[in-house]
Design an enzyme around this catalytic site. Structure first.
Site, PDB file in Angstrom:
ATOM      1  N   LYS A  83       0.696  -1.192  -0.093  1.00 40.77           N
ATOM      2  CA  LYS A  83      -0.133  -0.044  -0.080  1.00 40.77           C
ATOM      3  C   LYS A  83       0.993   1.221   0.099  1.00 40.77           C
ATOM      4  O   LYS A  83       1.999   1.107   0.501  1.00 40.77           O
ATOM      5  CB  LYS A  83      -0.908  -0.062   1.124  1.00 40.77           C
ATOM      6  CG  LYS A  83      -2.162   0.738   1.207  1.00 40.77           C
ATOM      7  CD  LYS A  83      -3.226   0.188   0.635  1.00 40.77           C
ATOM      8  CE  LYS A  83      -4.394   1.038   0.584  1.00 40.77           C
ATOM      9  NZ  LYS A  83      -5.719   0.328   0.150  1.00 40.77           N
ATOM     10  N   GLY A 183     -24.850   2.724   3.393  1.00 44.27           N
ATOM     11  CA  GLY A 183     -23.954   3.348   2.506  1.00 44.27           C
ATOM     12  C   GLY A 183     -24.457   2.916   1.197  1.00 44.27           C
ATOM     13  O   GLY A 183     -23.998   1.925   0.692  1.00 44.27           O
ATOM     14  N   GLY A 185     -23.226   4.141  -1.855  1.00 44.45           N
ATOM     15  CA  GLY A 185     -22.225   4.714  -2.771  1.00 44.45           C
ATOM     16  C   GLY A 185     -22.097   3.744  -4.174  1.00 44.45           C
ATOM     17  O   GLY A 185     -22.941   3.106  -4.414  1.00 44.45           O
TER      18      GLY A 185
HETATM   19  P1  NAD Z   1     -18.516   5.356  -1.676  1.00 46.92           P
HETATM   20  O1  NAD Z   1     -17.645   6.769  -1.318  1.00 46.92           O
HETATM   21  O2  NAD Z   1     -18.692   5.386  -3.401  1.00 46.92           O
HETATM   22  O3  NAD Z   1     -19.846   5.282  -1.073  1.00 46.92           O
HETATM   23  C1  NAD Z   1     -19.960   5.255   0.410  1.00 46.92           C
HETATM   24  C2  NAD Z   1     -21.214   5.966   0.752  1.00 46.92           C
HETATM   25  O4  NAD Z   1     -21.324   5.820   2.064  1.00 46.92           O
HETATM   26  C3  NAD Z   1     -21.630   7.139   0.303  1.00 46.92           C
HETATM   27  O5  NAD Z   1     -22.839   7.164  -0.444  1.00 46.92           O
HETATM   28  C4  NAD Z   1     -21.565   8.081   1.556  1.00 46.92           C
HETATM   29  O6  NAD Z   1     -22.416   9.114   1.426  1.00 46.92           O
HETATM   30  C5  NAD Z   1     -22.025   6.948   2.486  1.00 46.92           C
HETATM   31  N1  NAD Z   1     -21.715   7.308   3.866  1.00 46.92           N
HETATM   32  C6  NAD Z   1     -20.555   8.057   4.441  1.00 46.92           C
HETATM   33  N2  NAD Z   1     -20.911   8.146   5.851  1.00 46.92           N
HETATM   34  C7  NAD Z   1     -22.055   7.781   6.080  1.00 46.92           C
HETATM   35  C8  NAD Z   1     -22.743   7.561   7.395  1.00 46.92           C
HETATM   36  N3  NAD Z   1     -22.049   7.843   8.410  1.00 46.92           N
HETATM   37  N4  NAD Z   1     -23.746   6.822   7.472  1.00 46.92           N
HETATM   38  C9  NAD Z   1     -24.447   6.225   6.271  1.00 46.92           C
HETATM   39  N5  NAD Z   1     -23.844   6.592   4.843  1.00 46.92           N
HETATM   40  C10 NAD Z   1     -22.674   7.137   4.964  1.00 46.92           C
HETATM   41  O7  NAD Z   1     -17.442   4.394  -1.622  1.00 46.92           O
HETATM   42  P2  NAD Z   1     -17.637   3.060  -2.167  1.00 46.92           P
HETATM   43  O8  NAD Z   1     -16.500   2.595  -3.384  1.00 46.92           O
HETATM   44  O9  NAD Z   1     -19.050   2.470  -2.362  1.00 46.92           O
HETATM   45  O10 NAD Z   1     -16.727   1.986  -0.931  1.00 46.92           O
HETATM   46  C11 NAD Z   1     -17.712   1.336   0.281  1.00 46.92           C
HETATM   47  C12 NAD Z   1     -16.964   0.849   1.265  1.00 46.92           C
HETATM   48  O11 NAD Z   1     -16.453  -0.379   0.786  1.00 46.92           O
HETATM   49  C13 NAD Z   1     -15.681   1.743   1.681  1.00 46.92           C
HETATM   50  O12 NAD Z   1     -15.432   1.324   3.024  1.00 46.92           O
HETATM   51  C14 NAD Z   1     -14.691   1.030   0.820  1.00 46.92           C
HETATM   52  O13 NAD Z   1     -13.304   1.157   1.622  1.00 46.92           O
HETATM   53  C15 NAD Z   1     -14.907  -0.280   0.802  1.00 46.92           C
HETATM   54  N6  NAD Z   1     -14.564  -0.986  -0.492  1.00 46.92           N
HETATM   55  C16 NAD Z   1     -14.660  -0.653  -1.812  1.00 46.92           C
HETATM   56  C17 NAD Z   1     -14.446  -1.142  -2.834  1.00 46.92           C
HETATM   57  C18 NAD Z   1     -14.698  -0.775  -4.114  1.00 46.92           C
HETATM   58  O14 NAD Z   1     -14.477  -1.302  -5.191  1.00 46.92           O
HETATM   59  N7  NAD Z   1     -15.265   0.516  -4.379  1.00 46.92           N
HETATM   60  C19 NAD Z   1     -13.616  -2.370  -2.759  1.00 46.92           C
HETATM   61  C20 NAD Z   1     -13.307  -2.947  -1.425  1.00 46.92           C
HETATM   62  C21 NAD Z   1     -13.575  -2.012  -0.436  1.00 46.92           C
END
Ligand code: NAD
Length: 357
Positions: A83, A183, A185
């Site tokens: 990382k 969440g 996202g």
């Molecule tokens: P993202 O930023 O697109 O989505 C996160 C969502 O969570 C957003 O809609 C945000 O508004 C919401 N959020 C933030 N704080 C919040 C709260 N207190 N209560 C409720 N909702 C809240 O991120 P993502 O890419 O969808 O990733 C989500 C999680 O999965 C993260 O922890 C990330 O590290 C993990 N992850 C993502 C991937 C990937 O491929 N994108 C891979 C492995 C792990």
């Protein structure tokens, strides 16, 4: 921080190499942590974060790189764990020159470290990195990359959730199951698509009102405010926003049978909250196992991208989740521990394979 302390941290986490990168001209201050390369080159994203001090940055990059080792190992990938962190406020320090300079540091490692995007870095930033090194993945499809890994991550989470459901409810069908998603996202949104298609009853929470309105209208999802998501009476809880949410306070509120979500590092303290979930009769699908779809996707990019293969490999998360749940029950250890043991065993086994020419 004393030099000695750094080496004792290296020894504690069993890291191979830490590279400190400094460039006054661009203002780049970065740390690349290579944890373990027994299975292959260390792959892990580059995060830009305004750390309080250098020690915090070192701790974070060491912890995250070790997590990548386990994620790659348990996913059956020929990849090690690494990382990088760039220190500073992304909105202030990020320039083409800084990202390209970072790319040159990556290039100097000759492929022992492969970078990708992470928190506060984008596909666009990786395009700059790629101008200086070929050891970068997570590029847009237009550049021969795999594009956004989130759909594959969501598919893997869906597989891990179904395998956990099979274990707990006797069927992996999610039709009619009440599922709370925190969440919505990039990953949460794609996950909702899979769950809605299968006929699950959805309860959602996010801090983004627009997103909530969209899914309430298109999928009939019930919206709950903020922390109320923890106390919903549901079959499955899917944390897809924040880490460390499985802590004393939130676990006390949970009324679910299964936890299966995408967020990284969900257990606030593995050795406390892993066993606590067992005591509460909740089956926890280890986060680093079921959210590995994104890593699987970028690994495909490393060996020659094929989207179908990425999905097929992510489907395997179903089988591994079942295996972990069985080991956890047989050996009476919490599921995160069972997953780490399996990852470590694969590294040890493959190290033996490579012991002779
Ligand atoms: P993202 O930023 O697109 O989505 C996160 C969502 O969570 C957003 O809609 C945000 O508004 C919401 N959020 C933030 N704080 C919040 C709260 N207190 N209560 C409720 N909702 C809240 O991120 P993502 O890419 O969808 O990733 C989500 C999680 O999965 C993260 O922890 C990330 O590290 C993990 N992850 C993502 C991937 C990937 O491929 N994108 C891979 C492995 C792990």
């Amino acid at each position: 921080m004393e030099n000695q302390e750094i080496f004792s941290m290296l020894a504690t986490y069993d890291h191979e190499q830490i590279v400190f990168c400094n460039d006054n001209a661009t203002g780049l201050k970065a740390i690349i942590a290579i944890h373990n390369t027994v299975l292959g080159p260390g792959l892990g994203g580059t995060r830009i974060w305004n750390y309080k001090n250098d020690a915090e940055a070192i701790y974070d990059v060491m912890r995250l790189s070790r997590g990548m080792t386990y994620k790659a190992a348990i996913s059956g990938l020929n990849l090690g764990g690494a990382k990088a962190v760039i220190i500073g406020d992304a909105t202030k320090i990020k320039t083409e020159a800084l990202m390209r300079k970072f790319g040159r540091f990556v290039e100097n490692l000759n492929g022992k470290y492969i970078t990708a995007e992470d928190v506060n870095t984008t596909t666009r930033d990786m395009e700059y990195v790629q101008m200086e090194t070929s050891h970068v993945v997570g590029l847009p499809e237009s550049m021969g990359g795999g594009g956004d890994p989130s759909p594959v991550t969501a598919y893997g989470v869906y597989m891990g959730m179904k395998a956990s459901a099979k274990n707990v409810f006797g069927t992996d069908s999610l039709a009619g199951k009440k599922i709370a998603v925190q969440g919505i996202g990039k990953v949460g949104g794609h996950l909702l698509e899979f769950l809605h298609k299968e006929g699950a009853e959805l309860i959602i929470a996010d801090i983004n009102e627009t997103v909530l309105k969209h899914y309430a209208e298109t999928m009939g999802a019930k919206v709950v405010a903020g922390d109320e998501i923890y106390s919903q009476e549901v079959d499955i809880f899917a944390p897809c926003a924040l880490g460390a949410i499985l802590n004393d306070a939130n676990i006390a509120k949970l009324k679910c049978a299964v936890i299966a979500g995408a967020a990284n590092n969900q257990l606030a303290e593995e050795e406390i909250h892993g066993p606590l979930l067992i005591q509460k009769g909740i089956t926890y699908a280890p986060d680093f196992l079921i959210n590995a779809g994104g890593l699987i996707n970028v690994y495909q990019e490393h060996i020659g991208y094929n989207r179908e293969t990425a999905y097929r490999k992510a489907e395997h998360i179903y089988d591994v989740t079942q295996e972990i749940l069985k080991v956890s029950a047989d050996e009476k250890i919490h599921t995160q521990k069972a997953a780490i043991n399996l990852a470590e065993k694969r590294i040890q086994d493959i190290a033996k394979v490579r012991a002779t020419y």
